[in-house]
Scaffold this active site. Structure first.
Site, PDB file in Angstrom:
ATOM      1  N   GLU A  62       2.905   2.834  -2.925  1.00 27.60           N
ATOM      2  CA  GLU A  62       1.999   2.967  -4.067  1.00 27.60           C
ATOM      3  C   GLU A  62       1.564   4.415  -4.296  1.00 27.60           C
ATOM      4  O   GLU A  62       1.309   4.818  -5.434  1.00 27.60           O
ATOM      5  CB  GLU A  62       0.771   2.073  -3.887  1.00 27.60           C
ATOM      6  CG  GLU A  62       1.031   0.592  -4.102  1.00 27.60           C
ATOM      7  CD  GLU A  62       1.410  -0.144  -2.822  1.00 27.60           C
ATOM      8  OE1 GLU A  62       1.498  -1.386  -2.843  1.00 27.60           O
ATOM      9  OE2 GLU A  62       1.609   0.543  -1.791  1.00 27.60           O
ATOM     10  N   GLN A 125      -6.186 -10.167   1.336  1.00 24.48           N
ATOM     11  CA  GLN A 125      -5.892  -8.988   0.515  1.00 24.48           C
ATOM     12  C   GLN A 125      -6.963  -8.731  -0.543  1.00 24.48           C
ATOM     13  O   GLN A 125      -6.669  -8.316  -1.671  1.00 24.48           O
ATOM     14  CB  GLN A 125      -4.502  -9.100  -0.130  1.00 24.48           C
ATOM     15  CG  GLN A 125      -3.363  -8.996   0.891  1.00 24.48           C
ATOM     16  CD  GLN A 125      -2.009  -8.766   0.270  1.00 24.48           C
ATOM     17  OE1 GLN A 125      -1.765  -9.170  -0.862  1.00 24.48           O
ATOM     18  NE2 GLN A 125      -1.109  -8.127   1.008  1.00 24.48           N
ATOM     19  N   LYS A 174      -6.623 -12.609 -10.218  1.00 19.44           N
ATOM     20  CA  LYS A 174      -5.359 -13.315 -10.427  1.00 19.44           C
ATOM     21  C   LYS A 174      -5.513 -14.506 -11.369  1.00 19.44           C
ATOM     22  O   LYS A 174      -4.598 -14.805 -12.159  1.00 19.44           O
ATOM     23  CB  LYS A 174      -4.793 -13.777  -9.087  1.00 19.44           C
ATOM     24  CG  LYS A 174      -3.392 -14.377  -9.194  1.00 19.44           C
ATOM     25  CD  LYS A 174      -2.790 -14.695  -7.841  1.00 19.44           C
ATOM     26  CE  LYS A 174      -1.366 -15.233  -7.989  1.00 19.44           C
ATOM     27  NZ  LYS A 174      -0.748 -15.531  -6.670  1.00 19.44           N
ATOM     28  N   MET A 483      -0.116  26.774   5.570  1.00 18.92           N
ATOM     29  CA  MET A 483      -1.434  27.317   5.267  1.00 18.92           C
ATOM     30  C   MET A 483      -2.403  27.083   6.415  1.00 18.92           C
ATOM     31  O   MET A 483      -3.271  27.928   6.701  1.00 18.92           O
ATOM     32  CB  MET A 483      -1.967  26.714   3.970  1.00 18.92           C
ATOM     33  CG  MET A 483      -3.191  27.438   3.418  1.00 18.92           C
ATOM     34  SD  MET A 483      -2.872  29.188   3.011  1.00 18.92           S
ATOM     35  CE  MET A 483      -2.146  29.026   1.384  1.00 18.92           C
TER      36      MET A 483
END
Length: 571
Positions: A62, A125, A174, A483
């Site tokens: 994602e 979830q 949902k 860096m």
């Protein structure tokens, strides 16, 4: 009667997900970046049934989806659209949402959510994505009623793309996306509390015009607000009319042509001497679309200490937030510049200032050593600029390679530079290049990444393999977190704690495992042979370019120092 019955039947078979898809089509969305999961299965089923309506890009994580959407938004000027499932799918998007918020990137993110009846029960979830994203979004929604969905989608796109752009999250339970709905829905909206000021106050424009006439040491600071407003041509007209020196922020690169005589290059921690000196010594500072962040200003006590400050910004919250402002102009950058350009140019009094700035550019250019055979990253970026004729879309991760690209690739056009500024997100550069390439398939797109950051999102090589996108991944490989290593050298007595990466994959074999051509470059001769060939073809590639490990980015302003206290200005 049969036609009416058929229409009613068609309406009756629409789900909330169908309404969402219709709303996206109505917004002109062509490209989606997303990853399916349980809470968004109804949405993906509707996308499947709307075959041909969208080009859906399936990343392998994602985070890849949302950074790709950011790259797409930066180059196309449209809102990037992302879909993620509930729980971990949504939380994997959080870094990209925060990144977009800091850099004013228009995104609309649709997250799945567990059914309304189990929200708050720690269902499978489930995550409180509203609570998580409230501080890092321009606005967010959780859809409670199916009939509100089309209106919310339209509001989300409006908010994301108007005023100061930013990310908007729409959380969809949902049962909302799966429920069949038969009634007519409305999609129009009215937001009386959200009316961004886009036109400047004429009195403030006149004040700035008068200040320009009196100024002996004026300078323009151009930020990404110029690019978001599509105001580069207006900026060019403005500075050429008044013969003003121009410096840019990191995200403002390309807002004014870097090769023009009036350009001083980038300002800030690793900006040019001429740019930072101009900001320090000026008596009139005109900030257009920049938020005066700390990497630009250095120590605030020493930032433009003798200047009258004019600040043009569409976000009133930024004006006076960090730097006291004498002439505030709340406006879209394009509208403000159009108003300034309509004014008559009177006698100017800053030729001596322009002569001094020109001399600074000659006396204190960017510099680097050039050892025989070995590759220094500054020279590498000069060659990338040369072989792409300065026309490439360049994306980067965060770190030394980012600064070298900003210093040595001279951007003459807007929307060619795609980088993570405010949040400084490693792993950003490669997936952002995928989105940038999809937004502009006719341009060469070069992802300049570090060996550290690339390993955070390298799984997106699958997208290059799948789509045969001609993205060129250039790994500036110093086998270190560059860096971090530089700061440890300068400020931590060379104690290189966990910043040297001795163990790495074989990047050539890695690329070839994804059926992407891979190259390893270790000498100048190899670079001169391989780089022009790879940058000139229409195939994806991964180039592992080995550079000097202990090369540092100069000039530099150390933490706590002012713009006049740069180190590494001369060899």
């Amino acid at each position: 009667m049969k036609a009416q019955a058929s229409a009613e039947q068609e309406t009756a078979t629409k789900t909330g997900a169908d309404l969402l898809v219709e709303a996206l089509i109505g917004q002109g969305v062509e490209t989606l970046f997303g990853y399916p999961g349980g809470a968004v299965l109804p949405i993906y089923d509707a996308i499947y049934r709307a075959e041909g309506s969208f080009d859906h890009i399936l990343p392998r994580h994602e985070q890849g989806a949302i950074h790709a959407a950011e790259g797409y938004a930066r180059v196309s000027g449209k809102a990037g659209v992302v879909i993620g499932t509930s729980g971990p799918g949504a939380t994997n998007l959080v870094t990209g949402i925060a990144d977009a918020m800091m850099d004013s990137i228009p995104l609309v993110i649709f997250t799945g959510q567990v059914a309304k009846g189990v929200i708050g029960t720690d269902a499978f979830q489930e995550s409180d994505i509203m609570g998580i994203t409230t501080p890092i979004t321009k606005h967010n929604y959780q859809v409670q009623e199916i009939e509100d969905l089309p209106r919310i989608v339209n509001e989300a796109f409006h908010i994301a793309t108007t005023g100061r752009p930013g990310p908007v999250v729409v959380d969809i339970p949902k049962d909302i996306s799966s429920t069949v709905y038969a009634k007519e829905v409305k999609s129009d909206f009215h937001l009386p509390g959200y009316q961004p000021t886009v036109k400047p106050n004429p009195l403030q424009v006149s004040k700035l015009h008068d200040a320009l006439v009196e100024a002996k040491k004026p300078v323009v600071l151009a930020g990404s607000g110029v690019i978001h407003a599509g105001a580069s041509e207006e900026l060019k007209t403005f500075v050429q009319n008044y013969q003003l020196p121009v410096t840019t922020t990191l995200l403002g690169l390309g807002s004014y042509p870097g090769t023009c005589d009036l350009s001083l290059g980038m300002a800030g921690m690793h900006g040019t001497y001429s740019a930072n000196t101009a900001l320090y010594e000026c008596d009139l500072l005109i900030n257009i679309g920049s938020r005066f962040d700390d990497r630009l200003t250095g120590n605030l006590k020493h930032f433009a200490p003798n200047a009258m400050v004019a600040h043009i910004d569409i976000d009133p919250a930024e004006i006076g937030k960090n730097i006291p402002t004498h002439i505030p102009i709340v406006s879209d950058a394009k509208a403000a510049l159009e108003a300034l350009n309509a004014k008559t140019v009177k006698g100017l009094h800053h030729q001596g200032w322009m002569d001094a700035i020109s001399q600074n550019k000659i006396d204190y250019p960017l510099w680097h050593d050039q050892p025989d055979e070995l590759i220094v990253p500054q020279w590498l970026m000069q060659k990338v600029y040369e072989y792409t004729s300065g026309e490439a879309v360049v994306t980067t991760d965060v770190g030394q390679h980012q600064m070298w690209a900003a210093q040595y690739y001279q951007f003459d056009r807007p929307n060619r530079w795609v980088t993570s500024g405010g949040l400084g997100t490693m792993g950003y550069g490669f997936p952002a290049a995928i989105g940038a390439q999809l937004a502009d398939m006719d341009s060469t797109c070069v992802a300049v990444v570090g060996d550290g950051g690339f390993q955070m999102t390298l799984q997106e090589l699958s997208v290059l393999q799948e789509r045969r996108l001609p993205v060129k991944v250039l790994i500036v490989n110093n086998q270190a977190l560059g860096m971090v290593r530089q700061w440890q050298e300068k400020f931590y007595s060379e104690r290189y704690s966990e910043s040297i990466i001795d163990v790495q994959p074989d990047f050539v074999k890695l690329a070839e495992s994804y059926q992407v051509p891979g190259y390893k470059i270790e000498t100048q001769e190899e670079l001169l042979e391989v780089l022009p060939k790879v940058l000139g073809d229409d195939q994806p590639a991964v180039i592992d370019c080995r550079v000097l490990q202990k090369e540092n980015v100069y000039p530099m302003i150390a933490p706590g120092k002012g713009l006049h206290e740069m180190i590494g200005v001369k060899r």
